[in-house]
Design a protein around this motif. Sequence first.
Motif, PDB file in Angstrom:
ATOM      1  N   MET A 288       0.586  -3.893  -9.533  1.00 55.80           N
ATOM      2  CA  MET A 288      -0.791  -4.370  -9.408  1.00 55.80           C
ATOM      3  C   MET A 288      -1.533  -3.624  -8.307  1.00 55.80           C
ATOM      4  O   MET A 288      -2.727  -3.305  -8.446  1.00 55.80           O
ATOM      5  CB  MET A 288      -0.799  -5.877  -9.152  1.00 55.80           C
ATOM      6  CG  MET A 288      -0.410  -6.703 -10.357  1.00 55.80           C
ATOM      7  SD  MET A 288      -0.596  -8.487 -10.101  1.00 55.80           S
ATOM      8  CE  MET A 288       0.881  -8.873  -9.151  1.00 55.80           C
ATOM      9  N   ALA A 289      -0.836  -3.325  -7.211  1.00 56.93           N
ATOM     10  CA  ALA A 289      -1.460  -2.563  -6.126  1.00 56.93           C
ATOM     11  C   ALA A 289      -1.820  -1.155  -6.583  1.00 56.93           C
ATOM     12  O   ALA A 289      -2.833  -0.589  -6.147  1.00 56.93           O
ATOM     13  CB  ALA A 289      -0.531  -2.516  -4.913  1.00 56.93           C
ATOM     14  N   VAL A 290      -1.013  -0.567  -7.468  1.00 53.83           N
ATOM     15  CA  VAL A 290      -1.344   0.739  -8.040  1.00 53.83           C
ATOM     16  C   VAL A 290      -2.635   0.633  -8.847  1.00 53.83           C
ATOM     17  O   VAL A 290      -3.549   1.455  -8.714  1.00 53.83           O
ATOM     18  CB  VAL A 290      -0.192   1.251  -8.934  1.00 53.83           C
ATOM     19  CG1 VAL A 290      -0.633   2.460  -9.750  1.00 53.83           C
ATOM     20  CG2 VAL A 290       1.021   1.609  -8.090  1.00 53.83           C
TER      21      VAL A 290
ATOM     22  N   GLU B  11       0.833  -1.200   0.000  1.00 51.10           N
ATOM     23  CA  GLU B  11       0.000   0.000   0.000  1.00 51.10           C
ATOM     24  C   GLU B  11       0.870   1.252   0.000  1.00 51.10           C
ATOM     25  O   GLU B  11       0.600   2.218  -0.735  1.00 51.10           O
ATOM     26  CB  GLU B  11      -0.924  -0.006   1.213  1.00 51.10           C
ATOM     27  CG  GLU B  11      -2.036  -1.037   1.135  1.00 51.10           C
ATOM     28  CD  GLU B  11      -2.799  -1.140   2.437  1.00 51.10           C
ATOM     29  OE1 GLU B  11      -4.041  -1.236   2.373  1.00 51.10           O
ATOM     30  OE2 GLU B  11      -2.162  -1.134   3.500  1.00 51.10           O
ATOM     31  N   ALA B  12       1.914   1.254   0.822  1.00 53.28           N
ATOM     32  CA  ALA B  12       2.802   2.417   0.908  1.00 53.28           C
ATOM     33  C   ALA B  12       3.568   2.610  -0.394  1.00 53.28           C
ATOM     34  O   ALA B  12       3.697   3.736  -0.900  1.00 53.28           O
ATOM     35  CB  ALA B  12       3.765   2.257   2.080  1.00 53.28           C
ATOM     36  N   MET B  13       4.090   1.524  -0.944  1.00 57.74           N
ATOM     37  CA  MET B  13       4.866   1.638  -2.184  1.00 57.74           C
ATOM     38  C   MET B  13       3.977   2.069  -3.344  1.00 57.74           C
ATOM     39  O   MET B  13       4.402   2.849  -4.209  1.00 57.74           O
ATOM     40  CB  MET B  13       5.580   0.324  -2.468  1.00 57.74           C
ATOM     41  CG  MET B  13       6.721   0.048  -1.492  1.00 57.74           C
ATOM     42  SD  MET B  13       7.725  -1.410  -1.896  1.00 57.74           S
ATOM     43  CE  MET B  13       6.673  -2.741  -1.282  1.00 57.74           C
TER      44      MET B  13
ATOM     45  N   PRO C 101      -7.844   2.340  -4.680  1.00 62.39           N
ATOM     46  CA  PRO C 101      -9.015   3.213  -4.783  1.00 62.39           C
ATOM     47  C   PRO C 101      -8.648   4.655  -5.103  1.00 62.39           C
ATOM     48  O   PRO C 101      -9.512   5.445  -5.497  1.00 62.39           O
ATOM     49  CB  PRO C 101      -9.663   3.093  -3.396  1.00 62.39           C
ATOM     50  CG  PRO C 101      -8.566   2.664  -2.484  1.00 62.39           C
ATOM     51  CD  PRO C 101      -7.669   1.795  -3.318  1.00 62.39           C
ATOM     52  N   SER C 102      -7.369   5.004  -4.963  1.00 61.65           N
ATOM     53  CA  SER C 102      -6.906   6.361  -5.253  1.00 61.65           C
ATOM     54  C   SER C 102      -6.436   6.540  -6.698  1.00 61.65           C
ATOM     55  O   SER C 102      -5.974   7.626  -7.068  1.00 61.65           O
ATOM     56  CB  SER C 102      -5.757   6.738  -4.307  1.00 61.65           C
ATOM     57  OG  SER C 102      -6.162   6.667  -2.957  1.00 61.65           O
ATOM     58  N   LEU C 103      -6.532   5.485  -7.529  1.00 62.04           N
ATOM     59  CA  LEU C 103      -6.052   5.572  -8.904  1.00 62.04           C
ATOM     60  C   LEU C 103      -6.912   6.531  -9.717  1.00 62.04           C
ATOM     61  O   LEU C 103      -8.112   6.319  -9.885  1.00 62.04           O
ATOM     62  CB  LEU C 103      -6.087   4.186  -9.551  1.00 62.04           C
ATOM     63  CG  LEU C 103      -5.641   4.118 -11.018  1.00 62.04           C
ATOM     64  CD1 LEU C 103      -4.133   4.327 -11.124  1.00 62.04           C
ATOM     65  CD2 LEU C 103      -6.061   2.793 -11.653  1.00 62.04           C
ATOM     66  N   PRO C 104      -6.330   7.614 -10.269  1.00 61.45           N
ATOM     67  CA  PRO C 104      -7.099   8.510 -11.146  1.00 61.45           C
ATOM     68  C   PRO C 104      -7.552   7.777 -12.411  1.00 61.45           C
ATOM     69  O   PRO C 104      -6.844   6.903 -12.923  1.00 61.45           O
ATOM     70  CB  PRO C 104      -6.100   9.621 -11.488  1.00 61.45           C
ATOM     71  CG  PRO C 104      -5.083   9.572 -10.392  1.00 61.45           C
ATOM     72  CD  PRO C 104      -4.971   8.123 -10.023  1.00 61.45           C
TER      73      PRO C 104
END
Length: 304
Positions: free
Chosen positions: A135-137, A104-106, A141-144
């Motif tokens: 994949m986490a990117v 999550e942090a990365m 939920p914050s992905l534009p």
Amino acid sequence: MSRLSISLSSRGLRSQRPAARRLVCPQRYLSTRIEPVDLHYDVVPPADGSKTDKPLVILHGLFGMKRNWHSLSKAFSRDLKRPVYALDLRNHGTSPHVEPMTYEAMASDVLHFCEKHSLTNVSLLGHSMGGKVAMAVALSPSLPQDLLAHLIVADIAPSRGSLSSEFQGYVEAMNKIEASRVSSRKEAQEILAPYEDDAMTRAFLLTNIDAKLNPLKFQVPLHIIGPAIRDIGWFPHEPQDATWNGKTLFIKGSKSNYINKNNLPLAKQFFPNMSIEILEAGHWVHAEKPNEFRKMVTDFVTAS
């Protein structure tokens, strides 16, 4: 070409079948607020000098760094005629040393990087641990909405497993090298040898030595990476909670078990619009078959 990342050794991850029940997330993944850091990077612009139009962003694996991708970055920029960014993830290369070291942090760091540099329509490529970050990117939920155009994952799946004890052994050996105050790589090799038989893997680990310091010291923060290793096999999402429907390519090494019949259906749940290609290689597909890997990525990005 030598192996460029020992992020998750083919001996080091015990793959699990997709869980039939919801797994309990490690407590360190339940942070409420993650402060992103400014990641250090190398950029290879195309001939027209553009630095924001449809870039390829590359994420290395555990104990890797941006410079491992220098040759491929230049080739990608030439082939794609797009800017190519290779990042140092937190606690790697010259990027900041900070906790927590979670996916999550990365992912938050990568999203912050793209926003800061005004990147859109990004093709995001990650190998091993870097593939999980990518994949986490995509699942964040914050992905534009307009940020991510393509996702390329090199020889890793969005599964949960545990790393073998050899990785803690690497950290133990690296700590021992620092404590012994050795001044040469030969002495460091001798300390590392009982922990790792393979000379190329030992040489790769020692690329993390800060060459400017004597006695030798590693530029990665061992006090952060050591405790985090046990969680690197984790993945912070489940398919019932998050999916990404964009164009996704998984590249599997035929001699590697990181992507296998047990976790491939899980990848398809997370990424319904995925395809998979196989290279005759081990876990380090980009290092063992650089030309074939480059063509595979280039064809995928330019065809869609």
